[in-house]
Motif scaffolding. Sequence first.
Motif, PDB file in Angstrom:
ATOM      1  N   GLY A  86      -1.801  34.420  14.061  1.00  0.00           N
ATOM      2  CA  GLY A  86      -2.203  33.016  14.051  1.00  0.00           C
ATOM      3  C   GLY A  86      -1.914  32.294  15.350  1.00  0.00           C
ATOM      4  N   ALA A 166     -14.746  37.816  -1.979  1.00  0.00           N
ATOM      5  CA  ALA A 166     -13.637  37.971  -1.035  1.00  0.00           C
ATOM      6  C   ALA A 166     -14.160  38.419   0.334  1.00  0.00           C
ATOM      7  N   GLN A 174     -19.214  30.059   3.628  1.00  0.00           N
ATOM      8  CA  GLN A 174     -18.703  29.057   2.692  1.00  0.00           C
ATOM      9  C   GLN A 174     -19.763  28.580   1.708  1.00  0.00           C
TER      10      GLN A 174
ATOM     11  N   ASP B 191       0.685  31.783   8.713  1.00  0.00           N
ATOM     12  CA  ASP B 191       0.198  30.743   9.621  1.00  0.00           C
ATOM     13  C   ASP B 191      -1.177  31.096  10.164  1.00  0.00           C
ATOM     14  N   GLU B 192      -1.536  32.389  10.076  1.00  0.00           N
ATOM     15  CA  GLU B 192      -2.798  32.818  10.670  1.00  0.00           C
ATOM     16  C   GLU B 192      -4.000  32.546   9.774  1.00  0.00           C
ATOM     17  N   GLU B 195      -8.302  28.229   6.265  1.00  0.00           N
ATOM     18  CA  GLU B 195      -9.013  28.181   4.984  1.00  0.00           C
ATOM     19  C   GLU B 195     -10.396  27.556   5.131  1.00  0.00           C
ATOM     20  N   THR B 196     -10.543  26.616   6.037  1.00  0.00           N
ATOM     21  CA  THR B 196     -11.855  26.004   6.220  1.00  0.00           C
ATOM     22  C   THR B 196     -12.316  26.204   7.656  1.00  0.00           C
ATOM     23  N   ILE B 197     -13.580  25.938   7.866  1.00  0.00           N
ATOM     24  CA  ILE B 197     -14.179  26.134   9.177  1.00  0.00           C
ATOM     25  C   ILE B 197     -13.474  25.237  10.216  1.00  0.00           C
ATOM     26  N   PHE B 200     -10.293  26.738  11.689  1.00  0.00           N
ATOM     27  CA  PHE B 200     -10.532  27.979  12.395  1.00  0.00           C
ATOM     28  C   PHE B 200     -10.294  27.818  13.892  1.00  0.00           C
ATOM     29  N   GLN B 204      -6.559  32.653  14.549  1.00  0.00           N
ATOM     30  CA  GLN B 204      -6.511  32.523  13.094  1.00  0.00           C
ATOM     31  C   GLN B 204      -7.650  33.338  12.474  1.00  0.00           C
ATOM     32  N   ILE B 205      -7.540  33.607  11.213  1.00  0.00           N
ATOM     33  CA  ILE B 205      -8.611  34.314  10.508  1.00  0.00           C
ATOM     34  C   ILE B 205      -8.941  33.553   9.241  1.00  0.00           C
ATOM     35  N   PHE B 206     -10.112  33.847   8.695  1.00  0.00           N
ATOM     36  CA  PHE B 206     -10.481  33.219   7.432  1.00  0.00           C
ATOM     37  C   PHE B 206      -9.712  33.866   6.306  1.00  0.00           C
ATOM     38  N   ASP B 207      -9.376  33.053   5.323  1.00  0.00           N
ATOM     39  CA  ASP B 207      -8.609  33.554   4.189  1.00  0.00           C
ATOM     40  C   ASP B 207      -9.530  34.160   3.141  1.00  0.00           C
ATOM     41  N   ALA B 208      -9.374  35.441   2.892  1.00  0.00           N
ATOM     42  CA  ALA B 208     -10.110  36.084   1.802  1.00  0.00           C
ATOM     43  C   ALA B 208      -9.257  36.121   0.541  1.00  0.00           C
ATOM     44  N   PRO B 211      -9.718  33.027  -2.215  1.00  0.00           N
ATOM     45  CA  PRO B 211     -10.986  33.182  -2.956  1.00  0.00           C
ATOM     46  C   PRO B 211     -10.996  34.432  -3.840  1.00  0.00           C
ATOM     47  N   LEU B 212     -10.413  35.513  -3.342  1.00  0.00           N
ATOM     48  CA  LEU B 212     -10.371  36.762  -4.120  1.00  0.00           C
ATOM     49  C   LEU B 212      -9.598  36.547  -5.422  1.00  0.00           C
ATOM     50  N   ASN B 309      -2.756  41.905   3.569  1.00  0.00           N
ATOM     51  CA  ASN B 309      -4.083  42.453   3.838  1.00  0.00           C
ATOM     52  C   ASN B 309      -4.940  42.389   2.584  1.00  0.00           C
ATOM     53  N   PRO B 310      -6.179  41.918   2.751  1.00  0.00           N
ATOM     54  CA  PRO B 310      -7.007  41.679   1.556  1.00  0.00           C
ATOM     55  C   PRO B 310      -7.272  42.930   0.722  1.00  0.00           C
TER      56      PRO B 310
END
Lengths: 408, 408
Positions: A86, A166, A174, B191-192, B195-197, B200, B204-208, B211-212, B309-310
């Motif tokens: 992050g 996912a 989104q 922290d990475e 959750e929203t655009i 971003f 950082q990465i998008f959270d899967a 939602p999963l 990890n997702p």
Amino acid sequence: MSGCGVEHSLISVDQALKLIVEKTQALSVESIPLQQTLNFYLAENVYSPINLPLFSQSAVDGYAICAKDEIEAEAVFDLIGEIRAGQTTDLFLQQGQAMRIFTGAKIPVGTTTIARQEIVDLLDLNQIKVIEQLKQHADLRDVGEEIAIGQCLAEHGQQLSVGAIAALSMAGIQQVQVYQYPKIAVVITGDEVAETIEDFASGQIFDANAPLIRAWFAQRNQQVDIFHVADTVEAVKTLLHDLIKSYQLILTTGGISVGDYDFIRPVALDLGFEQIFWKIKQKPGKPMFFAELSKVDQTHCYLLGLPGNPAAVYVGMQIYTATLLNALQGQKQLPQWFQARLSHDLKADTRERFLRMSAHFEQENLTVKSLGKQQSHMLSNLMHANSLVRIPAHEQMQAGQIVQGIFI
Amino acid sequence: MSGCGVEHSLISVDQALKLIVEKTQALSVESIPLQQTLNFYLAENVYSPINLPLFSQSAVDGYAICAKDEIEAEAVFDLIGEIRAGQTTDLFLQQGQAMRIFTGAKIPVGTTTIARQEIVDLLDLNQIKVIEQLKQHADLRDVGEEIAIGQCLAEHGQQLSVGAIAALSMAGIQQVQVYQYPKIAVVITGDEVAETIEDFASGQIFDANAPLIRAWFAQRNQQVDIFHVADTVEAVKTLLHDLIKSYQLILTTGGISVGDYDFIRPVALDLGFEQIFWKIKQKPGKPMFFAELSKVDQTHCYLLGLPGNPAAVYVGMQIYTATLLNALQGQKQLPQWFQARLSHDLKADTRERFLRMSAHFEQENLTVKSLGKQQSHMLSNLMHANSLVRIPAHEQMQAGQIVQGIFI
């Protein structure tokens, strides 16, 4: 008119399913937030707006290292900083330097390999020793190695499962275009239906159909509006006339046979529905009725008339309603039958049967065994059944023969 | 410390599942309306308060007849009335008399058999002719022939499927004792995680994971409360301290490895949780953590720490969370693995693997085929996978070998 003559005019299970798939028009398409799309079907191809991974990153907790060649055991590196998942850093690595790094963190410029923390000794605050030999490019995840920008992530028609949601979330998707889910009314007919203990009187029975249908949709994360109607032409006509204004699918139970009080079909035809089929050569559920109404605004309302017996309603939901819901959402697909080995003989019957069975694996072979109490007014064997199995008409089935079915 | 040494201290998949089943205490029992119980587990045996059928009735639309013996073809009967489903009558049949009757209607006193309407000619308003020979007791459903009053309908531990709810409804059951479903909090660490655009940013990465997990519970018709927490001891501690007051199960993602920012486990232990296990010899999802807190009021709070990890989260939900939820509801059962034939060779690995695969039937034989992109940070193959398959550690697998898995 003999029973035998009537049977000859019926269509087969496969013909009925084919008619549902062919005659049903898909509903329109809408764009909705991804997190509300569980079990919906995509109405577009979805392309990735990003690379995945988004940037080259460490696959482990350890140390990012800059070394021109493979690292020999006991090699020492200068520790110049730390980078967490992050975060980004302005520092970059030169030959002989290392930085503390964590899983998923973006590698600093200059990184040639990652030493996982298990093979590193911290000599002091500024130096590390890699205790094993280490290849170039170890434990590095490269930008775009899973998905490249613009790559197709999911195709038109894909059902949005938990895993699909996912995976799309991870790519930053989104909002997606999906086929609309129909607004569904369920009409329970029959004066004999007692819904509560208070209604219960001699000659009435408890209603299994409304709870069955409500739970069936709940299992699919969907709600329906349920209406009860008395067995009179006027009551049925008033209700259906009202429902066709705002619902895209009307499911009915009972009232579609040729009894003197079976008003669903005549009323539907009178209201302008065109019959697609009536009566399937099956057991349970022979008098099933399917019709379509074309409205002035070019939209359609479909009516699937299920028989009143609860076992027939159950088959109607699992086999026909499921196929119809898919077709309404653009998925013109027949049920995905498993194949299984029958564990015992079965007598022949003049109609194709759907039997409630217990399916289990013997090694990798799926075997099915019929349960007792299969009549159309009986449901109690659903406590133990995990499959619905098709038994062809006019065939004396032998143990070991292959049959088709679905898990329930 | 070498990676190899660490591996030796890990427990196996089967040991971890056994610990979940053995150590988890069932939640209390509650009585709720049957129609809210989809997928709950019964905490009582349910006995039928009525006979099913409730009364002897006609199985068809036709005529109730009183005739001492088998009826010969062309026999004529006096028609004395009509009885519909849901009605009763004061009339009773004597030798040579008949009444019009409909499916499910209570037969009048004196009925010996039913003539279905297809074999009856109406001679005039007061007389019918039965055109075929007809046995005694044809098309009659006897009171209690499916279920007798007091008979056990469903047993303690039975899961309430759609079919089970329908079958219990038919017997007039309206309220049942079930095991409570846990109140569940989900804590997403890292922290990475963007959750929203708008969140971003580089690094950082998008959270899967959120939602999963949300979709996984929605699929089971359940909701959970989701919390995001920063990677600091203080933030994690404040949140967990709060959650243990009102939740019976806390699921966390990330923060359970041995990284310098992995605070879930130390904080949980600090708050009084007792570790049941930490680290499973599996891929993905090695650092899985399971702990239990006994509260002063004798209740328990469980914490299942999933990796970040997702793909590991996905395995964690399908294999471990599912088993834990069953155990919390009194069902001490291991996953029901299918057996399938592997369609290709697979290299050995030091850890047991859960691979996302495509399963299909060839005749009645279930065959599984691995998909690409199996690494723990990759999820895109879930678009095509329909099963999670166990591949034992240290085994060079050959095409044709039998493996275990679950459908997803």
